[in-house]
Design a protein around this motif. Structure first.
Motif, PDB file in Angstrom:
ATOM      1  N   TRP A 187       0.809  -1.222   0.000  1.00  0.00           N
ATOM      2  CA  TRP A 187       0.000   0.000   0.000  1.00  0.00           C
ATOM      3  C   TRP A 187       0.843   1.274   0.000  1.00  0.00           C
ATOM      4  N   ALA A 188       2.146   1.160   0.215  1.00  0.00           N
ATOM      5  CA  ALA A 188       3.020   2.343   0.241  1.00  0.00           C
ATOM      6  C   ALA A 188       4.061   2.334  -0.858  1.00  0.00           C
ATOM      7  N   ARG A 189       4.139   1.257  -1.632  1.00  0.00           N
ATOM      8  CA  ARG A 189       5.239   1.096  -2.581  1.00  0.00           C
ATOM      9  C   ARG A 189       5.258   2.208  -3.637  1.00  0.00           C
ATOM     10  N   GLY A 190       4.107   2.573  -4.149  1.00  0.00           N
ATOM     11  CA  GLY A 190       4.059   3.596  -5.194  1.00  0.00           C
ATOM     12  C   GLY A 190       4.615   4.921  -4.731  1.00  0.00           C
ATOM     13  N   ARG A 191       4.189   5.382  -3.561  1.00  0.00           N
ATOM     14  CA  ARG A 191       4.665   6.671  -3.053  1.00  0.00           C
ATOM     15  C   ARG A 191       6.161   6.663  -2.768  1.00  0.00           C
ATOM     16  N   LEU A 192       6.632   5.571  -2.170  1.00  0.00           N
ATOM     17  CA  LEU A 192       8.055   5.512  -1.818  1.00  0.00           C
ATOM     18  C   LEU A 192       8.935   5.461  -3.062  1.00  0.00           C
ATOM     19  N   VAL A 193       8.533   4.699  -4.066  1.00  0.00           N
ATOM     20  CA  VAL A 193       9.313   4.636  -5.302  1.00  0.00           C
ATOM     21  C   VAL A 193       9.199   5.959  -6.060  1.00  0.00           C
ATOM     22  N   ALA A 194       7.989   6.551  -6.087  1.00  0.00           N
ATOM     23  CA  ALA A 194       7.803   7.820  -6.795  1.00  0.00           C
ATOM     24  C   ALA A 194       8.626   8.943  -6.174  1.00  0.00           C
ATOM     25  N   PHE A 195       8.866   8.849  -4.861  1.00  0.00           N
ATOM     26  CA  PHE A 195       9.647   9.896  -4.204  1.00  0.00           C
ATOM     27  C   PHE A 195      11.067   9.982  -4.749  1.00  0.00           C
ATOM     28  N   THR A 196      11.590   8.870  -5.279  1.00  0.00           N
ATOM     29  CA  THR A 196      12.925   8.918  -5.860  1.00  0.00           C
ATOM     30  C   THR A 196      12.966   9.858  -7.066  1.00  0.00           C
ATOM     31  N   GLN A 197      11.808  10.062  -7.721  1.00  0.00           N
ATOM     32  CA  GLN A 197      11.757  10.989  -8.847  1.00  0.00           C
ATOM     33  C   GLN A 197      11.875  12.432  -8.391  1.00  0.00           C
ATOM     34  N   VAL A 198      11.377  12.709  -7.182  1.00  0.00           N
ATOM     35  CA  VAL A 198      11.574  14.044  -6.605  1.00  0.00           C
ATOM     36  C   VAL A 198      13.064  14.304  -6.427  1.00  0.00           C
ATOM     37  N   MET A 199      13.783  13.301  -5.961  1.00  0.00           N
ATOM     38  CA  MET A 199      15.222  13.444  -5.778  1.00  0.00           C
ATOM     39  C   MET A 199      15.924  13.666  -7.119  1.00  0.00           C
ATOM     40  N   TRP A 200      15.435  13.016  -8.164  1.00  0.00           N
ATOM     41  CA  TRP A 200      15.986  13.219  -9.506  1.00  0.00           C
ATOM     42  C   TRP A 200      15.818  14.674  -9.943  1.00  0.00           C
ATOM     43  N   MET A 201      14.631  15.228  -9.707  1.00  0.00           N
ATOM     44  CA  MET A 201      14.383  16.631 -10.046  1.00  0.00           C
ATOM     45  C   MET A 201      15.279  17.558  -9.226  1.00  0.00           C
ATOM     46  N   LEU A 202      15.490  17.221  -7.959  1.00  0.00           N
ATOM     47  CA  LEU A 202      16.360  18.041  -7.118  1.00  0.00           C
ATOM     48  C   LEU A 202      17.804  17.996  -7.598  1.00  0.00           C
ATOM     49  N   GLY A 203      18.233  16.829  -8.090  1.00  0.00           N
ATOM     50  CA  GLY A 203      19.586  16.730  -8.638  1.00  0.00           C
ATOM     51  C   GLY A 203      19.790  17.674  -9.811  1.00  0.00           C
ATOM     52  N   ILE A 204      18.801  17.737 -10.693  1.00  0.00           N
ATOM     53  CA  ILE A 204      18.867  18.662 -11.823  1.00  0.00           C
ATOM     54  C   ILE A 204      18.859  20.100 -11.343  1.00  0.00           C
ATOM     55  N   THR A 205      17.954  20.400 -10.409  1.00  0.00           N
ATOM     56  CA  THR A 205      17.791  21.770  -9.917  1.00  0.00           C
ATOM     57  C   THR A 205      19.063  22.295  -9.275  1.00  0.00           C
ATOM     58  N   VAL A 206      19.660  21.488  -8.384  1.00  0.00           N
ATOM     59  CA  VAL A 206      20.873  21.929  -7.679  1.00  0.00           C
ATOM     60  C   VAL A 206      22.013  22.156  -8.662  1.00  0.00           C
ATOM     61  N   ALA A 207      22.200  21.235  -9.616  1.00  0.00           N
ATOM     62  CA  ALA A 207      23.304  21.371 -10.573  1.00  0.00           C
ATOM     63  C   ALA A 207      23.137  22.603 -11.457  1.00  0.00           C
ATOM     64  N   ILE A 208      21.918  22.829 -11.951  1.00  0.00           N
ATOM     65  CA  ILE A 208      21.684  24.001 -12.809  1.00  0.00           C
ATOM     66  C   ILE A 208      21.815  25.293 -12.002  1.00  0.00           C
ATOM     67  N   PHE A 209      21.277  25.292 -10.777  1.00  0.00           N
ATOM     68  CA  PHE A 209      21.353  26.491  -9.941  1.00  0.00           C
ATOM     69  C   PHE A 209      22.809  26.835  -9.625  1.00  0.00           C
ATOM     70  N   LEU A 210      23.589  25.833  -9.223  1.00  0.00           N
ATOM     71  CA  LEU A 210      25.000  26.089  -8.935  1.00  0.00           C
ATOM     72  C   LEU A 210      25.747  26.525 -10.185  1.00  0.00           C
ATOM     73  N   GLY A 211      25.403  25.923 -11.324  1.00  0.00           N
ATOM     74  CA  GLY A 211      26.040  26.330 -12.571  1.00  0.00           C
ATOM     75  C   GLY A 211      25.755  27.786 -12.901  1.00  0.00           C
ATOM     76  N   PHE A 212      24.523  28.217 -12.625  1.00  0.00           N
ATOM     77  CA  PHE A 212      24.142  29.614 -12.883  1.00  0.00           C
ATOM     78  C   PHE A 212      24.861  30.568 -11.934  1.00  0.00           C
ATOM     79  N   VAL A 213      24.869  30.231 -10.636  1.00  0.00           N
ATOM     80  CA  VAL A 213      25.480  31.100  -9.620  1.00  0.00           C
ATOM     81  C   VAL A 213      26.998  31.176  -9.791  1.00  0.00           C
ATOM     82  N   LEU A 214      27.615  30.041 -10.177  1.00  0.00           N
ATOM     83  CA  LEU A 214      29.071  29.968 -10.263  1.00  0.00           C
ATOM     84  C   LEU A 214      29.595  30.108 -11.694  1.00  0.00           C
TER      85      LEU A 214
END
Length: 428
Positions: free
Chosen positions: A133-160
């Protein structure tokens, strides 16, 4: 509704630590892309070395997914889960401290292979520990982390962006630090209901490779592969060449093109969180129908306008609104719900590897095709998105219902039976 039941904090912790595989995967690809011009100038690279580094990132992730998933099923998912993140940290440190392009290439090889190995392994680990009953949410949360990986890299690239190699080292250095912290936390992670392993860390019974070629594994593996590879051809093209196409095809300035990409990232992150909330409910697949149509419409508009700036702006709006509900997050959840548990890491590693290999080949030809005919490129991607929608419908209509009946640990979106105390007999 199953999707509204609270998930214990230890499982969210496991999802976050497993999601770091997606964070580091996205962060590595984007960081190399952001830093490539700096590397070229600082190391006096030739065009072939610059191209080789870009291609090797994707290629190594593909090979790592194939090999890592199989090793996890053979020698124990928790053992591979702990050590591939440590190997990534070593590779990221080599990239960060590299004095020349050859050393940089070695670091990319190590980090790419480790990132690829961690993708299917980490998903299998959190899926093993999650109740149905929780598998979908827990696995889907890894996609949030994927989006954060993109966001942090692009943001740091812009700032630096004006700091040269210092900035480049900081961008990849944060990946090394994140990997080391994750390794330390994963080593101490305790999960309920995970499959037992021997004292050496190996799985109790080695899973024969023949198990991958059974109907129970082959049909969902093929269907999820077709969905991911066709959807990913469009997503990967705009992920790697979105700014390039806006500049070369839409006649946007470099600053405008970069700004457009940055502006839409928050939308993607917020809607990915929304997907997590519905990932264990029937709304997950209901929303797919609508999102898939909107996603196709987005590419049709881009194709009809031949990549003109106005059409591309409409495209980006529609694409960001639909992608979280008809994209990689669906692939991750469907894979865990429909693939047999005993070969889950091997089979998903195989679909990851084959797909990333196709993406690498397609990326090689994309600039030339865009130069020859933007319309042909865009209509080809539109056709791929249509094929992905059809594959997704097959998974929803046939494989997900079947998995709830036939596959141990498969999908179960039914409202659970509760005891007088209000707790399911599956809850801990």
């Amino acid at each position: 509704m199953a999707g509204t039941r609270p998930i214990p904090p230890p499982l969210w912790k496991a999802a976050a630590l497993s999601g770091m595989a997606s964070y580091l995967d996205a962060g590595l690809i984007v960081s190399i892309s952001v830093n490539l011009a700096v590397y070229r100038d600082s190391y006096d690279m030739g065009v072939w070395m610059a191209g080789a580094i870009s291609a090797i990132v994707t290629g190594c992730i593909a090979v790592g997914s194939l090999v890592g998933g199989r090793l996890a099923d053979l020698f124990g998912r928790r053992r591979v889960y702990n050590w591939d993140i440590f190997c990534f940290a070593i590779g990221a440190l080599v990239i960060t401290l590299a004095p020349d392009d050859i050393t940089l290439l070695v670091g990319v090889l190590v980090a790419g292979l480790a990132a690829g190995a961690d993708l299917p392994t980490s998903l299998a680990v959190v899926s093993d520990a999650a109740p149905p009953w929780a598998r979908g949410r827990l696995v889907a949360f890894t996609q949030v982390m994927w989006m954060l990986g993109i966001t942090v890299a692009i943001f740091l690239g812009f700032v630096l962006s004006t700091t040269g190699m210092t900035g480049a080292r900081l961008i990849t250095g944060q990946l090394a630090v994140a990997a080391l912290v994750t390794w330390a936390l994963r080593s101490r992670l305790k999960l309920p209901d995970e499959p037992p392993e021997t004292e050496t860390g190996a799985a109790p019974e080695a899973i024969s490779l023949k198990s991958v070629w059974t109907r129970a594994a082959l049909l969902p593996m093929t269907a999820t592969f077709v969905f991911y590879v066709t959807w990913g051809l469009g997503a990967n093209t705009f992920g790697q060449f979105g700014t390039y196409l806006l500049v070369t095809v839409s006649d946007a300035s470099q600053s405008l093109a970069t700004g457009i990409n940055l502006a839409f990232i928050p939308i993607g992150v917020l809607l990915t969180f929304a997907f997590v909330r519905v990932a264990d409910s029937p709304w997950r697949d209901r929303l797919f129908h609508v999102a898939a149509v909107v996603q196709i419409l987005a590419f049709v508009i881009a194709s009809l306008t031949a990549g003109a700036l106005a059409g591309m702006l409409v495209f980006f709006v529609l694409y960001q609104l639909s992608n979280p509900f008809a994209g990689e997050a669906n692939y991750k959840v469907w894979s865990q719900l429909t693939l047999p548990a005993d070969t889950r890491a091997t089979t998903q590693g195989l679909t990851y590897a084959l797909s990333r290999g196709v993406f690498a080949v397609a990326a090689f030809f994309t600039p030339a095709l865009a130069d020859h005919s933007p319309s042909v490129l865009l209509w080809t991607i539109t056709a791929c998105m249509t094929a992905a929608a059809l594959a997704g419908l097959f998974i929803i209509r046939v494989l997900v219902p079947r998995s709830a009946r036939e596959i141990p640990g498969g999908a179960d979106l039914r409202i659970p039976t509760t005891s007088p105390a209000g707790l399911s007999d599956k809850e801990h």
